[in-house]
Motif scaffolding. Structure first.
Motif: not given
Lengths: 251, 315, 251, 315
Positions: B43, B46, B66-67, B69-70, B73-74, B77, B80
């Protein structure tokens, strides 16, 4: 191939490009990680649309400009996007208001462009239609959740709808290029999209227990003629600075 | 005790521990700490790259970035979620990130100063991360191992993209070559530090848990072993890129069959880890601001979900 | 003429240039019109110092670069300013904290440079010394008024002092260029300015009924080697975008 | 009544009214409104130009522009002071600006889109302002007349600087020439609108006060007279710049000894005046934000001054 044809497609491309730029700012700043992902995805979809459309503009012009020449080496007055997409990021509610309107607009737009006489445009529209269907849904769900969430979120979401209001009329202005593109069967008259867009947004807003704001005291104008609002210059400075710092380089 | 015996049996047989299995408290705590730190790193990680989304020098690179950094984020997830199988929740872990009780990889406390840094992060930082993570695909805790398999697949894709950015730069204009070399100069040593303190010597972590973690199947190689593997993998890649790594002691050691490298500045490592890095303050403030600004949104989503659930019950 | 000489002067110039850029942002945003005027004036003074010093750097280099080439066509890694001056605008209290420190630093600096063996630098210092004397006073008065004003302003002014704290140590770092410039009699070792600067600020802070914050948990580093903080890139994008968009044009 | 007689005597003799002189309430109110509007215009008028300070394309131009915007702040201060001699205070006037009870020149509701706009504002907008203001140097109210003398001197300096910006552009690259022409296209008509509605006809201001203001020595020429003077002055300057003014009807009228010009879009004028211009909302919001953000500073300055005064009394 008329100038109006290229100009019209450039307007579509710039809307997508500039909104992608704004949405990219949300990555690392979203209210939850799922939204970093979602807004990133939506930005990526728009960037993809912009790239395909800019490439098409380059072909129509026939002067050898590619997507990067068009994105990085035009000056502010040559950008044809509406003011809505260039406005600085507000809070998440305001972004969802903007996205709901813009995706609803793009939804009607691309649906109408499925039959464009420009086959490249029709092809982009077919692919993009599925994308913006998801964008519109995503924004709609959030507008409902925020409108019908807590008292604070209700108030903020209502304020978000008010904040974007002055920028909506411009989406439906029939500019010179769209008039001629519509005549030629390449494009669609923005004014003809208005009612369906408002109808969709109204349903969402009602479900969200919000009010669709009345007419605005003022409205934006002129984006399609390259007359932008002041934030646009700063956005372009950021977008273009590195590219322009290395003339002729490949990346 | 029965729990311990059952657990030891699974570990001994190199089988996976699953959330339903009873497990020693130490194992659970260690895993939570490690998985959370790993998630936090995704996180926070990013940020240095997102810093270049708005300025990426071509639309193609902008889309790739962008893909990427996304994807991070994935990864956050998945991780976590893996941690949540151990009985904590994400909100609690984020709070610990925000108030400094839990850490993230110190590499992200360095700034991205030029576009080439987007390349160097992919090549070196993701490269080092993969080196650390591949063994974790065989970690004893099932959900973590499975998350890692997915993460590693994407990371190696990112690593290639980073290499490709630098490849283009080092085959570009003089300014682009200089930019690539400068990025390599700045990211090389911090990347070596990503494997953590040395296994032995003055700079070794006091009271390290390496042995226990190895016994538990959470750690498979020592820090120094992984670091050596990374150096051995990366030096030839740097040669391919035509970049000089900023270490005069770097030399092939025929006898060892490895690349020798110079001493790492462990003072810098500990200094940055303890908060005095170039971006520690900024990274946490950025993250905390996003979280606080979004509080009303998360509250609204919860309130709406509760209302919806209540309606369903009535109906 | 050594490289260290030019590098040293470039550091002085960049500090002034970048802080002028930040101060310019206050015009139209100050708490009262008198402050629009005052901060504009201070920014102008710094811009004037920067221009004279950049021109000197161009002469020392002997490669034909003028003040605009140096301001607009260098990349981020070539800027030698400290992190303090590149940080985004905070509130007015934070700006007064930054200005008090920076003007006090420049005051000692220029006083020491009166005897620089580089006559141009000595000349700039002589003119600038009067200017920064006023800057330092102006900031000092505000720090006192805000510190000893209302409870809110006291708290905000204290917060302003804390906010700039991590960026102060760097002002007094003896970098390679300053070591060699000091040896050559061109420059002054930043570390030798420290005590006088702290002494001046301490008096003001005490009069303001504020506390001089303790040592910071972290400190900035590396500006003189072109290692900047992330806001710097955005500042340069804004500063350079138009100039870079028109290669070779005169203005 | 004695006051009125004394006042009429001064006006009749073309003498100056000073703050100590008694004056009719209508005169005082008209002056406050006019001077305040003028002061507000200086303050709001800083924004379109300040928009280019950070991006000015040379350091010399940046310095000139900063100095100019600063001068406008100074003009605002003189004018608020002049208004204060009539028994109002600045804070009260600013409140009226911020809540829309008092206006500012509508020209500042147009955006500055390119660097050339900094030139066009100097050349056309300051040019028109000077045309309006020079007669005010002989205004019957002393403090206003004296403020105007100072303002006009600086404005004509600014006008020359604006001309010089456009001169450089129109002798520059193709892109620069196009930029200059585009700015002239966009600013020409709004500049003509700066003289206010026409003296007669459908678009004339309902219930205008021109006659009374002329009798009071506050206004010396009609809107249309000033507009004509401005056109006559500006057309030759445009020719010198090699710029085409965007009016196909522009033609020298030998008989009248003036330049004829085409019809002005008074609908646009009234629309922008009433709030529907490109930047009305933005200008006021920007101004209000600055004022609100600075409230704590002004309060602190007052509190400090009060404390200092109290100490002095004790001592």
């Amino acid at each position: 191939m008329s100038d109006a044809h290229a100009s019209y497609v450039l307007g579509l491309a710039d809307d997508a490009l500039i909104y992608a730029q704004r949405l990219g700012e949300w990555l690392t700043r979203a209210p939850q990680i799922e939204e970093d992902l979602a807004l990133g995805n939506i930005g990526l979809d728009l960037l993809g649309q912009a790239r395909a459309l800019l490439t098409r503009v380059g072909e129509l012009e026939g002067e050898g400009r590619d997507e990067d020449d068009l994105a990085y080496l035009r000056d502010e007055r040559e950008f044809r996007n509406v003011h809505l997409v260039e406005q600085p990021r507000g809070d998440f509610g305001q972004e969802m208001a903007r996205l709901l309107w813009f995706a609803s607009y793009q939804h009607e737009l691309y649906a109408a462009l499925l039959t464009s006489s420009d086959e490249v445009v029709a092809g982009v529209a077919a692919k993009a239609l599925k994308e913006v269907d998801y964008h519109r849904d995503h924004a709609g769900h959030w507008v409902v959740r925020l409108g019908d969430g807590t008292p604070e979120s209700h108030e903020r979401m209502q304020a978000g709808l008010e904040a974007v209001l002055p920028y909506l009329a411009e989406l439906f202005d029939d500019d010179e290029a769209s008039l001629r593109a519509a005549e030629a069967g390449v494009g669609v008259l923005p004014s003809t999209l208005h009612d369906a867009v408002v109808a969709h947004v109204s349903v969402v807003v009602a479900e969200a227990t919000l009010d669709l704001p009345d007419d605005s005291r003022w409205r934006s104008r002129g984006g399609r003629e390259g007359v932008h609002s002041q934030p646009m210059g700063y956005l372009l400075a950021e977008l273009q600075h590195i590219h322009r710092s290395h003339p002729g380089a490949s990346w | 005790d029965v729990v311990q015996e059952y657990f030891d049996g699974l570990i001994g047989a190199d089988k996976r521990i699953e959330p339903r299995d009873a497990m020693p408290e130490g194992y659970r705590k260690t895993l939570i700490r490690q998985i959370a730190q790993h998630a936090h790193s995704e996180i926070i990680g990013m940020q240095p790259e997102a810093n270049w989304i708005s300025r990426a020098p071509s639309l193609r690179r902008k889309a790739i970035l962008m893909a990427k950094v996304q994807d991070e984020a994935g990864h956050g997830l998945y991780l976590y979620s893996a941690a949540e199988t151990l009985g904590v929740d994400r909100e609690e872990l984020l709070d610990k990130l925000h108030n400094g009780q839990q850490k993230y990889s110190s590499i992200f406390n360095y700034p991205t100063l030029t576009w080439a840094d987007a390349g160097a992060i992919g090549w070196l930082v993701d490269g080092a991360a993969i080196m650390n993570q591949v063994p974790l695909c065989r970690c004893s805790y099932g959900p973590y191992a499975r998350a890692m398999i997915r993460v590693c697949k994407e990371e190696s894709f990112h690593q290639r993209q980073g290499f490709e950015i630098l490849w283009t730069l080092s085959n570009g204009t003089e300014a682009q070559k200089a930019m690539a070399q400068d990025a390599a100069n700045r990211w090389w040593w911090p990347s070596l530090m990503m494997f953590g303190p040395p296994d032995t010597g003055e700079a070794a972590a006091p009271g390290g848990h390496t042995e226990q973690n190895m016994a538990w199947g959470i750690k498979r190689f020592s820090n120094d072993d992984l670091r050596q593997k990374f150096v051995d993998m990366t030096v030839p890649q740097a040669q391919k890129l035509g970049l000089t790594l900023p270490d005069p002691d770097l030399a092939w050691n025929e006898e060892r069959g490895h690349w020798d490298f110079g001493p790492i500045d462990w003072d810098e490592f500990w200094r940055v880890l303890k908060g005095d890095g170039p971006c520690n303050e900024q990274r946490i403030t950025h993250r905390r601001t996003a979280h606080e600004d979004g509080a009303w949104v998360r509250e609204a989503a919860n309130a709406y979900a509760a209302k919806a659930a209540a309606k369903q019950e009535v109906a």
